[in-house]
Design a protein around this motif. Structure first.
Motif, PDB file in Angstrom:
ATOM      1  N   ARG A  79       6.618   0.787   9.485  1.00 27.04           N
ATOM      2  CA  ARG A  79       6.733  -0.479   8.734  1.00 27.04           C
ATOM      3  C   ARG A  79       5.369  -1.132   8.583  1.00 27.04           C
ATOM      4  N   VAL A  82       3.247   0.963   6.047  1.00 23.40           N
ATOM      5  CA  VAL A  82       3.727   0.839   4.672  1.00 23.40           C
ATOM      6  C   VAL A  82       3.325  -0.518   4.099  1.00 23.40           C
ATOM      7  N   ARG A  83       3.456  -1.572   4.879  1.00 17.20           N
ATOM      8  CA  ARG A  83       3.050  -2.899   4.401  1.00 17.20           C
ATOM      9  C   ARG A  83       1.568  -2.939   4.086  1.00 17.20           C
ATOM     10  N   ARG A  84       0.758  -2.270   4.883  1.00 17.37           N
ATOM     11  CA  ARG A  84      -0.677  -2.227   4.608  1.00 17.37           C
ATOM     12  C   ARG A  84      -0.968  -1.436   3.343  1.00 17.37           C
ATOM     13  N   LEU A  85      -0.270  -0.340   3.155  1.00 19.29           N
ATOM     14  CA  LEU A  85      -0.490   0.461   1.953  1.00 19.29           C
ATOM     15  C   LEU A  85      -0.094  -0.301   0.695  1.00 19.29           C
ATOM     16  N   VAL A  86       1.014  -0.997   0.753  1.00 16.69           N
ATOM     17  CA  VAL A  86       1.504  -1.735  -0.417  1.00 16.69           C
ATOM     18  C   VAL A  86       0.566  -2.881  -0.754  1.00 16.69           C
ATOM     19  N   THR A  87       0.059  -3.591   0.214  1.00 19.57           N
ATOM     20  CA  THR A  87      -0.822  -4.727  -0.080  1.00 19.57           C
ATOM     21  C   THR A  87      -2.190  -4.272  -0.562  1.00 19.57           C
ATOM     22  N   ASN A  88      -2.562  -3.035  -0.302  1.00 19.58           N
ATOM     23  CA  ASN A  88      -3.862  -2.535  -0.756  1.00 19.58           C
ATOM     24  C   ASN A  88      -3.814  -1.912  -2.140  1.00 19.58           C
ATOM     25  N   ILE A  89      -2.637  -1.738  -2.706  1.00 18.64           N
ATOM     26  CA  ILE A  89      -2.515  -1.152  -4.041  1.00 18.64           C
ATOM     27  C   ILE A  89      -2.843  -2.223  -5.080  1.00 18.64           C
TER      28      ILE A  89
END
Length: 94
Positions: A79, A82-89
């Motif tokens: 979790r 995934v949150r880090r990946l989504v905010t970096n997109i």
């Protein structure tokens, strides 16, 4: 390489090397220095435990089986990542 606290010194080092073929480094504090002392790479473990403590299910030992607790740690870290990946997109488009 795996780092562990001084309390884990002893037979554990040989066991980890023989069973898993991993290197276990014991991080010990210097007994000559009094008071607080920052130990190398210790902050990584403390930070990770702090991240895990944000998950309510990991705040107490609710689970009966250790496998379930391990699974909850995996879910919590997935979790987080995934949150880090989504905010970096960055949005793309015209």
């Amino acid at each position: 390489m795996i780092r562990a606290d001084g309390g884990y010194a002893g037979k554990l080092i040989d066991w980890v090397l023989n069973t898993r073929n991993w290197v276990l480094e014991i991080v010990k504090r210097n007994d000559d220095i009094k008071g607080f002392q920052v130990l190398p790479r210790r902050w990584v473990v403390e930070r990770t435990l702090a991240w895990l403590s944000f998950n309510r299910r990991l705040s107490k030992d609710y689970e009966v089986l250790p496998e379930t607790s391990e699974a909850m740690v995996y879910v919590a870290m997935i979790r987080l990542m995934v949150r880090r990946l989504v905010t970096n997109i960055q949005p793309t488009g015209p």
